[in-house]
Scaffold this motif. Structure first.
Motif, short mmCIF file in Angstrom:
data_model
loop_
_atom_site.label_atom_id
_atom_site.label_comp_id
_atom_site.label_asym_id
_atom_site.label_seq_id
_atom_site.Cartn_x
_atom_site.Cartn_y
_atom_site.Cartn_z
N ARG A 27 69.60 49.21 29.78
CA ARG A 27 69.01 50.41 30.37
C ARG A 27 69.86 51.64 30.07
O ARG A 27 71.06 51.54 29.82
N ASN A 28 69.24 52.80 30.14
CA ASN A 28 69.94 54.06 29.95
C ASN A 28 70.53 54.51 31.29
O ASN A 28 70.01 55.41 31.95
N THR A 67 59.75 66.02 31.70
CA THR A 67 61.03 66.67 31.45
C THR A 67 61.65 67.17 32.74
O THR A 67 62.87 67.04 32.96
N ARG A 70 63.08 64.17 34.59
CA ARG A 70 64.32 63.69 33.96
C ARG A 70 65.49 64.60 34.32
O ARG A 70 66.59 64.12 34.62
N ARG A 91 56.00 59.65 30.11
CA ARG A 91 56.78 59.36 28.91
C ARG A 91 58.04 60.22 28.83
O ARG A 91 59.12 59.74 28.50
N MET A 94 61.39 59.30 30.71
CA MET A 94 62.30 58.26 30.21
C MET A 94 62.72 57.30 31.33
O MET A 94 63.90 56.96 31.46
N THR A 96 63.26 57.73 34.32
CA THR A 96 64.14 58.25 35.38
C THR A 96 63.40 58.41 36.71
O THR A 96 64.05 58.51 37.76
#
Length: 201
Positions: A27-28, A67, A70, A91, A94, A96
């Motif tokens: 995972r990020n 955005t 995120r 999308r 991400m 988050t």
């Protein structure tokens, strides 16, 4: 990106996910959250959320919402509020949004009623004649920053409900900044005044 399956003695820590330990964590997430359960990460973030919220109007399915979400995660905002259409393109977030509290308000009236009930001043961000420079504005510690969707900007209803409307200084040839970028600038304006040092990674 990520870390491989856990090696060595099996850790005894309720925050850790056995599946991630066994299969690796790609995972990020920051290193300190490696192998943590999603619920454990959210709980840790909840314990130190910043007391500002962000909201964005979504009357025309604005693609910038991902955005904004995120960026709100990056600055650990208390919550994200989508005004208007419930559906938004995830999308750009991400994933988050899994680590945030995302709320929906069907109308501006519903949103402003929520903000008033929480005692949160509404701070709009848009370019109007009465807008004050974001660069010199004293942000309330607890507030909700509201952004209009790409193109139309803030609705008249949000504009009227805002205790202040902020503008972002621009030095080029156009009079607009992408809504997602504007949201990031405004959030960082709050962070510069109230955020304090970021935790170590």
């Amino acid at each position: 990106m990520g870390v491989p399956p856990w090696e060595g003695p099996w850790p005894d820590d309720a925050r850790l996910d056995p599946e991630l330990l066994a299969g690796g964590d790609r995972r990020n997430v920051l290193d300190r959250y490696r192998y943590w359960r999603l619920e454990a990460i959210v709980a840790e973030l909840d314990a130190r959320r910043h007391p500002f919220h962000v909201a964005i109007e979504n009357w025309q399915h604005d693609l910038n919402i991902g955005t904004v979400v995120r960026t709100a995660n990056a600055f650990n905002a208390a919550g994200v509020h989508v005004i208007g259409r419930r559906r938004w393109n995830r999308r750009g977030a991400m994933v988050t949004d899994r680590y945030l509290h995302v709320h929906h308000h069907a109308s501006v009236e519903e949103f402003t009623g929520w903000a008033a009930g929480q005692g949160l001043p509404v701070i709009g961000v848009d370019l109007f004649p009465e807008s004050v420079p974001l660069e010199t504005f004293d942000f309330p510690r607890s507030c909700v920053l509201v952004f209009g969707q790409e193109g139309p900007g803030l609705s008249e209803e949000v504009r009227a409900a805002s205790e202040a409307v902020l503008s972002i200084a621009q030095y080029g040839s156009t009079r607009s900044i992408n809504a997602g970028v504007a949201a990031g600038i405004a959030m960082h304006g709050w962070i510069r005044q109230h955020g304090g040092p970021a935790p170590s990674s």
